[in-house]
Design an enzyme around this catalytic site. Structure first.
Site, PDB file in Angstrom:
ATOM      1  N   ASP A 185       0.943  -1.195  -0.008  1.00  0.00           N
ATOM      2  CA  ASP A 185       0.106   0.124  -0.146  1.00  0.00           C
ATOM      3  C   ASP A 185       0.757   1.288  -0.088  1.00  0.00           C
ATOM      4  O   ASP A 185       0.740   2.456  -0.026  1.00  0.00           O
ATOM      5  CB  ASP A 185      -0.920  -0.110   0.996  1.00  0.00           C
ATOM      6  CG  ASP A 185      -0.373   0.044   2.541  1.00  0.00           C
ATOM      7  OD1 ASP A 185       0.984  -0.011   2.543  1.00  0.00           O
ATOM      8  OD2 ASP A 185      -1.060   0.003   3.753  1.00  0.00           O
ATOM      9  N   GLU A 211       9.929  -3.892  10.300  1.00  0.00           N
ATOM     10  CA  GLU A 211      10.007  -2.370   9.757  1.00  0.00           C
ATOM     11  C   GLU A 211      10.324  -1.318  10.678  1.00  0.00           C
ATOM     12  O   GLU A 211       9.771  -1.371  11.769  1.00  0.00           O
ATOM     13  CB  GLU A 211       8.807  -1.915   8.849  1.00  0.00           C
ATOM     14  CG  GLU A 211       8.943  -0.631   8.459  1.00  0.00           C
ATOM     15  CD  GLU A 211       8.178  -0.205   7.204  1.00  0.00           C
ATOM     16  OE1 GLU A 211       7.383  -0.787   7.051  1.00  0.00           O
ATOM     17  OE2 GLU A 211       8.243   0.941   6.982  1.00  0.00           O
TER      18      GLU A 211
HETATM   19  O1  KIV Z   1       3.385  -1.019   1.643  1.00  0.00           O
HETATM   20  C1  KIV Z   1       4.784  -1.579   1.626  1.00  0.00           C
HETATM   21  O2  KIV Z   1       5.382  -1.178   0.484  1.00  0.00           O
HETATM   22  C2  KIV Z   1       5.093  -2.213   2.622  1.00  0.00           C
HETATM   23  C3  KIV Z   1       6.613  -2.742   2.826  1.00  0.00           C
HETATM   24  C4  KIV Z   1       7.401  -1.589   2.674  1.00  0.00           C
HETATM   25  C5  KIV Z   1       6.931  -3.520   3.540  1.00  0.00           C
HETATM   26  O3  KIV Z   1       4.473  -2.646   3.418  1.00  0.00           O
END
Ligand code: KIV
Length: 267
Positions: free
Chosen positions: A46, A184
């Site tokens: 997202d 993260e």
């Molecule tokens: O939305 C995203 O791209 C993510 C990743 C960066 C882990 O959640």
């Protein structure tokens, strides 16, 4: 390399001590390039709210938008595992809604797994989705859908209590049956401890080198998005520069009557 990457294969990679590579993808052309280059997981993140839609954060991204992008990515990949990110409000309201929405990613878009942000509080939701036969990737630490609770995109888990909470979140995600978990924006020693404690693979982003795999937002690592660059992003290319140069050449050649030339014209 040609073998299709599956969920069990991702689990086996941890057992074999092989690093897992993941990148975000949002469309057909990028998916083809990343897939042919050999990346193991294409995450339809997202994060497209920021890098594709130009939003301030990921909160405005809708389920229908995610399904649209996931369909395009699925058409472009042959080998990689496609994981679709469940957007804000698509899994938090009720377990029933979460199950239905997760199912849409597989039925309508062809994704092979979904990702949800959260830990202990999502135990029941993850369990219910997994029971439907849908593989789930967890996501703990700096979870962007909680940006307002954190007061910004700040590294999480620096304090002892926060650290313990993130560890408990990761353990809950594993207990609920997730096949992997994104870590993260947490200190590298915490990511190392979580990676050691879990039997499912950890995929790090801003979580140090000890994770079982790494994921980056593709627009960040290719130098396409320059609104802000977190410390953990390594720029492997300057595609913004390459694109700007190409577009400038086009503009000059058109203005000077040099394009189209003989080679690019019909008789
Ligand atoms: O939305 C995203 O791209 C993510 C990743 C960066 C882990 O959640």
């Amino acid at each position: 390399m040609a073998e299709k990457v599956t969920v069990p294969e991702i689990s086996r990679m941890k057992q074999r001590g092989e690093k897992i590579t993941a990148l975000t993808a949002y469309d057909y052309s990028f998916a083809r390039i990343l897939d042919e280059a050999g990346v193991d997981i294409l995450l339809v993140g997202d994060s497209l709210g920021s890098v594709i839609q130009g939003q301030q954060n990921t909160l405005p991204v809708t389920l229908d938008e995610m399904i649209y992008h996931t369909k395009a990515v699925v058409r472009g990949r042959k080998r990689a595992l496609v994981v679709a990110d469940m957007p804000f409000l698509s899994f938090q309201v009720s377990v029933e809604e979460a199950k239905r929405n997760a199912g849409r990613f597989l039925q309508e878009a062809g994704a092979e797994a979904v990702k949800v942000e959260g830990g202990v509080q999502l135990l029941e939701t993850i369990e219910a989705i997994v029971r439907m036969g849908i593989p789930v990737m967890g996501h703990v630490g700096l979870t962007p859908q909680s940006v307002h609770r954190f007061g910004g995109y700040k590294v999480q888990g620096k304090e002892k209590q926060e650290r313990e909470a993130i560890l408990q979140d990761a353990l809950a995600v594993e207990e609920a049956g997730a096949f992997s978990v994104v870590l993260e924006g947490i200190p590298m020693d915490l990511a190392q401890e979580i990676t050691r404690r879990l039997s499912i693979p950890t995929i790090g982003i801003g979580a140090g080198v000890q994770c079982d795999g790494q994921v980056l937002v593709v627009h960040d690592m290719l130098g396409l998005f320059d609104m802000y660059t977190p410390k953990f992003v390594k720029r492997y290319a300057d595609l913004r520069g390459v694109m700007t140069g190409a577009v400038k050449n086009f503009i000059t050649e058109v203005r000077e009557g040099k394009f189209p030339d003989e080679e690019h014209s019909f008789h």
